[in-house]
Design a protein around this motif. Structure first.
Motif, PDB file in Angstrom:
ATOM      1  N   ASP A  23       0.875  -1.168   0.000  1.00  0.00           N
ATOM      2  CA  ASP A  23       0.000   0.000   0.000  1.00  0.00           C
ATOM      3  C   ASP A  23       0.916   1.223   0.000  1.00  0.00           C
ATOM      4  O   ASP A  23       1.553   1.504   0.995  1.00  0.00           O
ATOM      5  N   SER A  34      -0.211   4.275  -0.910  1.00  0.00           N
ATOM      6  CA  SER A  34      -1.016   5.488  -0.880  1.00  0.00           C
ATOM      7  C   SER A  34      -1.700   5.686   0.464  1.00  0.00           C
ATOM      8  O   SER A  34      -2.216   6.763   0.743  1.00  0.00           O
ATOM      9  N   GLY A  35      -1.704   4.648   1.301  1.00  0.00           N
ATOM     10  CA  GLY A  35      -2.355   4.756   2.608  1.00  0.00           C
ATOM     11  C   GLY A  35      -3.856   4.760   2.531  1.00  0.00           C
ATOM     12  O   GLY A  35      -4.540   5.075   3.504  1.00  0.00           O
ATOM     13  N   ASN A  36      -4.398   4.365   1.359  1.00  0.00           N
ATOM     14  CA  ASN A  36      -5.856   4.420   1.225  1.00  0.00           C
ATOM     15  C   ASN A  36      -6.437   3.124   0.673  1.00  0.00           C
ATOM     16  O   ASN A  36      -7.351   3.138  -0.139  1.00  0.00           O
ATOM     17  N   GLU A  37      -5.863   2.021   1.139  1.00  0.00           N
ATOM     18  CA  GLU A  37      -6.438   0.704   0.862  1.00  0.00           C
ATOM     19  C   GLU A  37      -6.317   0.272  -0.599  1.00  0.00           C
ATOM     20  O   GLU A  37      -6.965  -0.670  -1.021  1.00  0.00           O
ATOM     21  N   LYS A  38      -5.504   0.962  -1.394  1.00  0.00           N
ATOM     22  CA  LYS A  38      -5.259   0.538  -2.767  1.00  0.00           C
ATOM     23  C   LYS A  38      -3.964  -0.263  -2.792  1.00  0.00           C
ATOM     24  O   LYS A  38      -2.883   0.300  -2.696  1.00  0.00           O
TER      25      LYS A  38
END
Lengths: 112, 114
Positions: free
Chosen positions: A93, A95-99
């Motif tokens: 990860d 991006s820190g946003n679950e992508k």
């Protein structure tokens, strides 16, 4: 663009041996790295999550390490068992946003 | 504690049809992500929803869409199906958005397009 590589694509080892699976990623600016296993035709089972500030995580016979600077992670499996046979996937990860960006996996076969 | 539940588990459609897949996250989890898994491309991110809003989107055509309901359950829709849409569609849930937390996956919905 983040790229995740897992080598080898397949691995066969006799039961009882210790083994190491490798994962490398091109962009070291990651938030975390997660290891999964996938049995044929099934979903993903989370094994270990390593945050970017951590160097390793352990769960039972599994130990995962993370070296951000070199863009590498390893999954160590101790005393392998036939039930460990599965495909192991690492994912980052960045991006820190679950992508998550996934590697292509290592198909592990434990020979009884 | 129940895990991530996806329905249906298997389905067969023909080209040009549309399909809706459903995902119920782990109780208390508010973020739902969708991934497509194919032998050729591996696992690819489709989109993520949090608080009924799409927060992130992967590189898929507009035929792929989704939504999230107030109870955090999510659906994804694929319209005008193509043969290449045949895949295992996996849903994942996590506690929050932007928390760099652990993702938990369901068993997937296997779509075959004829």
């Amino acid at each position: 663009k983040q790229e995740v590589t897992q080598i080898p694509a397949a691995l066969s080892v006799p039961e009882g041996e210790n083994l190491v699976l490798n994962c490398s990623f091109t962009d070291s600016a990651i938030y975390n790295l997660q290891w999964f296993r996938q049995d044929p035709g099934k979903g993903l089972t989370s094994l270990l999550l390593i945050q970017s500030s951590q160097r390793e995580q352990t769960s039972g016979r599994l130990n995962a390490s993370l070296d951000k600077s070199s863009g590498r992670s390893t999954l160590y499996i101790a005393a392998s068992q036939p039930g460990d046979s599965a495909t192991y996937l690492c994912a980052v990860d960045d991006s820190g946003n679950e992508k998550l960006t996934f590697g292509t996996g290592t198909r592990l076969t434990i020979i009884p | 504690k129940a895990g991530v539940t996806q329905t249906p588990r298997y389905l067969i459609k023909t080209r040009g049809q549309q399909v809706t897949l459903s995902c119920s996250p782990i109780s208390g989890h508010r973020s739902v992500s969708w991934y497509q898994q194919t032998p050729g491309q591996g696992l690819q991110f489709l989109f993520e929803y949090f608080s009924e809003t799409q927060r992130n989107k992967g590189n898929f055509p507009g035929r792929f869409s989704g939504r999230q309901f107030s109870n955090s359950r999510s659906e994804m829709n694929v319209s005008t199906l193509e043969l290449g849409d045949s895949a295992l569609y996996l849903c994942a849930s996590s506690l929050l958005h932007g928390g760099a937390g652990e993702l938990f996956f369901g068993e997937g919905s296997r779509l075959t397009v004829l």
